[in-house]
Design a protein around this motif. Sequence first.
Motif, mmCIF file in Angstrom:
data_model
loop_
_atom_site.group_PDB
_atom_site.id
_atom_site.type_symbol
_atom_site.label_atom_id
_atom_site.label_comp_id
_atom_site.label_asym_id
_atom_site.label_seq_id
_atom_site.Cartn_x
_atom_site.Cartn_y
_atom_site.Cartn_z
ATOM 1 N N ALA A 67 -62.513 9.635 18.456
ATOM 2 C CA ALA A 67 -62.462 8.306 19.065
ATOM 3 C C ALA A 67 -61.048 7.750 19.037
ATOM 4 O O ALA A 67 -60.562 7.182 20.021
ATOM 5 N N THR A 68 -60.382 7.930 17.905
ATOM 6 C CA THR A 68 -59.007 7.435 17.767
ATOM 7 C C THR A 68 -58.095 8.067 18.809
ATOM 8 O O THR A 68 -57.329 7.372 19.496
ATOM 9 N N ARG A 69 -58.172 9.383 18.928
ATOM 10 C CA ARG A 69 -57.314 10.097 19.882
ATOM 11 C C ARG A 69 -57.579 9.620 21.310
ATOM 12 O O ARG A 69 -56.640 9.369 22.088
ATOM 13 N N ALA A 70 -58.859 9.484 21.653
ATOM 14 C CA ALA A 70 -59.216 9.085 23.009
ATOM 15 C C ALA A 70 -58.859 7.628 23.290
ATOM 16 O O ALA A 70 -58.418 7.282 24.392
ATOM 17 N N ILE A 71 -59.043 6.767 22.302
ATOM 18 C CA ILE A 71 -58.688 5.352 22.473
ATOM 19 C C ILE A 71 -57.198 5.209 22.718
ATOM 20 O O ILE A 71 -56.763 4.470 23.604
#
Length: 218
Positions: A67-71
């Motif tokens: 999620a962090t990478r995609a956000i």
Amino acid sequence: MSKPIRIVIADDHDLVRQGIRGFLETHADLSIVGEAGSASEAVDLCKEQKPDVALVDLVMPGGGIEATRAIRGASPNTQVVLLTSFEDVQQIVSAIQAGALSCLLKDVDADALADTLRKAAQSEAVLHPRIAARLMDAMRRGVEPGSAALESLSQRERETLTLVAEGLSNQMIAERLGIGEKTVKTHVSNVLGKLNVSDRTQAAVYAWRSGMKQREPQ
């Protein structure tokens, strides 16, 4: 009056989200613009809302690291603050590498959480003290010290880096070193440039991975 800090809360437990939201809404400078129960929901919400900060659970459907990478890819100006119940060094390092700015344990004091979100909106990293201690211990034991980049730092820049790695703010570093806060900002900027990292968290990880001896408390 400045605009409120816009925040997205991502956690798969409804009660946790409700509790965090209920507390944060008591602060006029913090505005909750959405909630998500999974990584994909969090990414879609951040892509739509472009919040200042996303508060993300490390362990949730789809994964907090993913999620962090995609956000960060969907909304580059959104800073990610991770919440976790576990002190897993490898996962935390992976999350930082994925773009997380700060990482807190879920037992964090409510006021400290609010303060961390404010700092995140200013791109200032915060690590829970127990997480910082585990990271420093793991990095000291696992990586050989020394590098050309570190050797390029001046003595004052090295002192600044060790204090950044301990989680001190610019103001606290200025007080510790007996110099002005503006001078500290200059040193931090120089350190980031010489180490070729983009933020304080990455600089701290660099210091931990190098095995750099931490400054002793005065």
